[in-house]
Design a protein around this motif. Structure first.
Motif, short mmCIF file in Angstrom:
data_model
loop_
_atom_site.label_atom_id
_atom_site.label_comp_id
_atom_site.label_asym_id
_atom_site.label_seq_id
_atom_site.Cartn_x
_atom_site.Cartn_y
_atom_site.Cartn_z
N GLU A 196 19.22 25.81 74.81
CA GLU A 196 20.40 25.29 75.68
C GLU A 196 21.58 25.71 75.69
O GLU A 196 22.16 26.41 74.61
N PRO A 197 22.34 26.08 76.63
CA PRO A 197 23.69 26.78 76.55
C PRO A 197 24.71 25.60 76.14
O PRO A 197 24.65 24.48 76.20
N PRO A 198 25.60 26.24 75.25
CA PRO A 198 26.60 24.99 74.52
C PRO A 198 27.58 24.69 75.38
O PRO A 198 27.99 25.67 76.46
N PRO A 199 28.10 23.58 75.10
CA PRO A 199 29.17 23.08 75.82
C PRO A 199 30.59 23.78 75.18
O PRO A 199 30.31 24.31 74.29
N MET A 200 31.61 23.46 76.03
CA MET A 200 32.87 23.78 75.38
C MET A 200 33.34 22.66 74.47
O MET A 200 33.73 21.73 75.01
N PHE A 201 33.53 23.22 72.96
CA PHE A 201 33.87 22.04 72.10
C PHE A 201 35.49 22.28 71.81
O PHE A 201 35.66 23.53 71.73
N ALA A 247 35.92 26.25 72.39
CA ALA A 247 34.73 27.48 72.14
C ALA A 247 33.48 26.81 72.50
O ALA A 247 33.11 25.80 72.09
N ALA A 248 32.91 27.93 73.27
CA ALA A 248 31.42 27.32 73.57
C ALA A 248 30.46 27.78 72.51
O ALA A 248 29.97 28.83 72.64
N THR A 249 30.20 27.15 71.49
CA THR A 249 29.29 27.56 70.28
C THR A 249 28.63 26.37 69.69
O THR A 249 29.45 25.25 69.31
N TRP A 250 27.40 26.58 69.68
CA TRP A 250 26.45 25.29 68.96
C TRP A 250 27.09 25.06 67.26
O TRP A 250 26.82 24.24 66.80
N LEU A 251 27.90 26.24 66.85
CA LEU A 251 28.18 26.08 65.39
C LEU A 251 29.39 24.89 65.14
O LEU A 251 29.67 24.52 64.04
N LEU A 252 29.96 24.71 66.29
CA LEU A 252 31.10 23.55 66.32
C LEU A 252 30.33 22.15 66.46
O LEU A 252 31.31 21.32 66.22
N HIS A 253 29.09 22.00 66.54
CA HIS A 253 28.33 20.80 66.78
C HIS A 253 28.63 20.01 65.21
O HIS A 253 28.45 20.80 64.31
N SER A 254 28.78 18.74 65.27
CA SER A 254 28.83 18.15 63.93
C SER A 254 27.66 18.34 63.12
O SER A 254 27.67 18.24 61.96
N ASP A 255 26.57 18.53 63.69
CA ASP A 255 25.14 18.76 62.85
C ASP A 255 24.88 20.09 62.53
O ASP A 255 23.72 20.42 61.80
N ALA A 256 25.76 21.11 63.04
CA ALA A 256 25.50 22.54 62.71
C ALA A 256 25.83 22.76 61.17
O ALA A 256 26.90 22.45 60.56
N PRO A 257 25.00 23.85 60.65
CA PRO A 257 25.54 24.23 59.27
C PRO A 257 26.68 25.03 59.34
O PRO A 257 27.22 25.42 60.19
N LYS A 258 27.46 24.86 58.14
CA LYS A 258 28.84 25.56 58.00
C LYS A 258 28.61 26.75 57.89
O LYS A 258 28.04 27.40 56.97
N VAL A 259 29.22 27.80 58.65
CA VAL A 259 29.26 29.11 58.64
C VAL A 259 30.20 29.96 58.34
O VAL A 259 31.23 29.49 58.72
N GLU A 260 30.23 30.84 57.25
CA GLU A 260 31.60 31.70 57.23
C GLU A 260 31.92 32.77 58.04
O GLU A 260 30.79 33.59 58.31
N PRO A 261 32.88 32.88 58.59
CA PRO A 261 33.18 33.89 59.54
C PRO A 261 33.15 35.37 58.77
O PRO A 261 33.06 35.20 57.68
N PRO A 262 32.95 36.47 59.48
CA PRO A 262 32.91 37.65 58.86
C PRO A 262 34.05 38.18 58.20
O PRO A 262 35.25 37.42 58.36
#
Length: 346
Positions: free
Chosen positions: A302-307, A315-330
């Motif tokens: 599924e294409p992510p919506p704009m969060f 930003a349009a990324t599923w990483l911003l969804h409340s159920d997404a795992p927390k990811v550290e940026p590079p």
């Protein structure tokens, strides 16, 4: 601040021998009066197609705006006739193209090329138009304008030619100036001069600017807001500080990580793996998923919506969804965040 331009749900396709290329797939953004909006992304992301659509300069033979609207001062440009658009082009919305040598007529003197839009749109006499042309040459920093007025493009250096192109674009005091990679064909020193010139001009003439580039480093000094494009869509938009120092989309992380600094060693420079998607066959989910080391199963489906990250940052990324795992940026993105916060940034 008042919106001068709105692009809503824009879809553009090109029809080729291989099939339909869905070059722009639901782009939304706005431009405020007096601001500079930078649109960044790799080649093929849809930046120039979007800008040419605003000017209605896409080839009618093989391209089509399939959906959406482009509102300039409330008027939908997609619905205007060619004759109506001719009145807007040059007078209300102007464009600076990438290569000044292909933008200028090699058989015409520079002065005549600047005078042409002034006489056409502003209905000035030739003597008044000449005075304005000389003022414009002065404004864009060309020395000895009286002599230069009667010279041909081949008698100018690349940087000077680009200044002439900017003078032509400014001839009718446009409300919007679109600069499509205006410094790509120039060396680094001249690039810096042209960018400085554009910042200076914006203060003097109070025009709104859309600045298109593939170089994130360029926009830090010229833009108020930044829109990041990938695969024919906007994936992130926010103020310069938000996008540079608190980016949320993995593609923006990749762009920032691939920017060299004075401390970067050659073997350390990051490159985003893979290639942009083939828009003959647009992906079902997030177009960046195949190149995204943080991609989840949903990214492929599924294409992510704009969060919304802040009132001005999306930003349009599923990483911003409340159920997404927390990811550290590079590491490079985190380093910039820490430096910004240490410097008093919010």
């Amino acid at each position: 601040m008042e919106k001068i331009l709105e692009v809503n749900d824009l879809h553009i396709s090109f029809f080729t021998f291989s099939g339909e290329v869905q070059a722009i797939r639901g782009v939304d953004f706005h431009l405020l009066k007096g601001e500079t909006l930078a649109i960044v992304g790799e080649s093929g992301s849809g930046k120039s197609v979007t800008s040419k659509a605003i000017m209605r300069l896409l080839p009618e033979s093989n391209s089509k705006i399939k959906n959406g609207e482009i509102l300039f001062e409330g008027k939908d440009l997609t619905k205007l006739s060619d004759k109506e658009m001719q009145k807007i082009r040059g007078q209300d919305i102007s464009m600076i193209f990438q290569d000044p040598m292909t933008s200028l007529n090699p058989t015409m003197k520079i002065g005549k090329q600047i005078i042409e839009p002034i006489v056409k749109h502003q209905k000035l006499s030739k003597s008044a138009a000449k005075r304005k042309a000389l003022d414009l040459l002065n404004l864009v920093g060309i020395p000895n304008p009286e002599i230069r007025f009667n010279q041909y493009p081949h008698q100018f250096s690349g940087g000077m030619r680009q200044r002439v192109v900017i003078a032509i674009a400014l001839a009718c005091n446009p409300k919007i100036l679109i600069a499509d990679e205006p410094t790509t064909a120039l060396d680094v020193t001249i690039q810096a001069q042209i960018l400085e010139l554009m910042k200076d001009l914006q203060k003097k003439i109070e025009t709104s600017i859309i600045f298109i580039t593939h170089d994130l480093g360029v926009v830090a000094n010229v833009a108020d807001r930044v829109a990041v494009m990938y695969g024919g869509k906007l994936v992130e938009i926010g103020t310069v500080d938000e996008v540079f120092y608190n980016p949320q989309h993995p593609y923006t992380w990749g762009l920032i990580s691939s920017m060299p600094t004075l401390d970067t060693k050659e073997e350390e420079l990051y490159a985003i793996p893979g290639t942009p998607p083939n828009l003959l066959y647009p992906p079902k989910g997030d177009a960046f998923a195949p190149r995204n080391e943080y991609a989840m199963k949903i990214d492929l489906e599924e294409p992510p919506p704009m969060f919304q990250v802040s009132p001005t940052h999306y930003a349009a990324t599923w990483l911003l969804h409340s159920d997404a795992p927390k990811v550290e940026p590079p590491a490079e993105v985190k380093r910039r965040q820490i430096e910004f916060q240490a410097g008093g940034g919010k």
